[in-house]
Design a protein around this motif. Structure first.
Motif, PDB file in Angstrom:
ATOM      1  N   GLY A 237      53.435 -22.691 -28.436  1.00  0.00           N
ATOM      2  CA  GLY A 237      54.356 -21.674 -28.926  1.00  0.00           C
ATOM      3  C   GLY A 237      55.812 -22.034 -28.704  1.00  0.00           C
ATOM      4  O   GLY A 237      56.698 -21.496 -29.373  1.00  0.00           O
ATOM      5  N   MET A 286      51.701 -17.147 -30.403  1.00  0.00           N
ATOM      6  CA  MET A 286      52.610 -16.234 -31.095  1.00  0.00           C
ATOM      7  C   MET A 286      53.458 -15.423 -30.115  1.00  0.00           C
ATOM      8  O   MET A 286      54.682 -15.327 -30.267  1.00  0.00           O
ATOM      9  N   TRP A 334      55.890 -13.568 -35.686  1.00  0.00           N
ATOM     10  CA  TRP A 334      54.848 -13.992 -34.738  1.00  0.00           C
ATOM     11  C   TRP A 334      54.628 -12.929 -33.659  1.00  0.00           C
ATOM     12  O   TRP A 334      53.504 -12.539 -33.376  1.00  0.00           O
TER      13      TRP A 334
END
Length: 344
Positions: A237, A286, A334
């Motif tokens: 991420g 995310m 996200w």
């Protein structure tokens, strides 16, 4: 490292704000060989968001990299996954230390093709599929402690004039302001979500400038100063949007990069025997975008500056703000999606 005298040094690009790092330089010896010397310094009187720490669990513990390069088990685990921890000699004294590391040549991650990003994240998955290791010097709570202590003008988030600056108005998506406000409202929930997900030993500064692929295909990872506990997928991420934020990957291809890296990371996890829930990994990828909550107000505060930098180099301001604005929108989406999935 070679036994020959030094005949030249050149300073290498690094974060000059971090109080742990005194210098990073490439040394050339009389026989033509080279090495990388990184000088570390104990905290002293350092203050501010990049202050060094003597707490082994703090994200900016000044001795952590020394411990990493001495850790034979970590080195072997990385090697088993197809990753390289550079060889290094360590010299210490009361108020500092030096890492003298092999100078690895090859292709920087800043120049990777999509296939090379895929190979790296697949190998990274194979490494993180192995059980997490806890050392007395590994960091804990990095995501919250780092992301909530950045010094930026938070007040500009609600300042209409800041959002009407020409560079902002002309380059950022119109819906970004509302999306970022929602991210800020739910910041603690996002941080809590990441903290609740399956754990791994994480690099915690995993991005394109910290990897080099040798001509042999071996992938070497650098800058282990923050290493410690994180969520499985948290490093990915960070890796994906950061490539765009510092203009090493075009935002127009950000969805393609994200899909490729996540899929290959999951494939790497499975190749190494991991049998967990892939949806929880995707959640971590995310939701960890909340790390960048500080970046948008920082950009708002600097939008009227006469010039702008990306990773310590001057770049075209309009292109930088366009790329970052679109990428921030991607991160906001996200985070919103992570919260929606977590509620189901």
């Amino acid at each position: 490292m070679t036994g020959h005298p030094e005949v030249g040094t050149a300073t290498l690009r690094h974060n000059p704000l971090n109080a742990v790092t005194a210098t990073v330089e490439r040394i050339t010896y009389a026989d033509g060989r080279t090495a990388v010397r990184k000088q570390l310094q104990s905290p002293g009187d350092s203050t501010g968001p990049w202050a060094a720490s003597t707490d082994p669990r703090h994200w900016n513990y000044w001795r952590r990299e020394l411990e990493v390069y001495r850790d034979d088990e970590l080195r072997q685990r990385l090697a088993d996954a197809g990753l390289v921890l550079p060889e290094a000699q360590v010299e210490e004294w009361p108020d500092g230390a030096v890492l003298l590391m092999e100078d690895i040549g090859g292709t920087s991650g800043t120049q990777f093709s999509l296939a090379e990003h895929a190979a790296l994240t697949r190998a990274f998955g194979r490494w993180q599929a192995q059980p997490a290791t806890n050392r007395p010097w590994t960091s804990t709570g990095f995501l919250r402690d780092y992301s909530t202590t950045r010094e930026v003008p938070w007040q500009v988030l609600t300042d209409d004039a800041a959002w009407q600056q020409p560079l902002i108005r002309e380059t950022w998506p119109s819906q970004l302001r509302q999306a970022w406000n929602q991210l800020m409202v739910h910041r603690d929930a996002l941080l809590d979500l990441v903290a609740s997900l399956p754990r791994a030993t994480c690099h915690l500064d995993f991005w394109v400038s910290n990897v080099i692929q040798r001509p042999t295909g071996d992938l070497a990872l650098f800058d282990w100063a923050f290493t410690g506990d994180g969520a499985l997928g948290e490093d990915i991420g960070n890796y994906i949007p950061d490539a765009v934020f510092d203009m090493f990957w075009p935002v127009e291809r950000l969805p393609e990069l994200a899909e490729t890296c996540i899929a290959n990371y999951l494939d790497g996890l499975h190749e190494a025997g991991w049998r967990g829930d892939p949806d929880q990994v995707r959640l971590a990828v995310m939701a960890s975008g909340v790390k960048y909550a500080w970046l948008l107000p920082g950009l708002l505060g600097r939008a009227s500056d006469p010039a702008h930098n990306a990773y310590h180099r001057q770049v075209d301001s309009r292109r930088l703000f366009h790329q970052r604005g679109q990428a921030l929108m991607f991160v906001a989406d996200w985070c919103a999606e992570a919260l929606n999935r977590a509620r189901r």
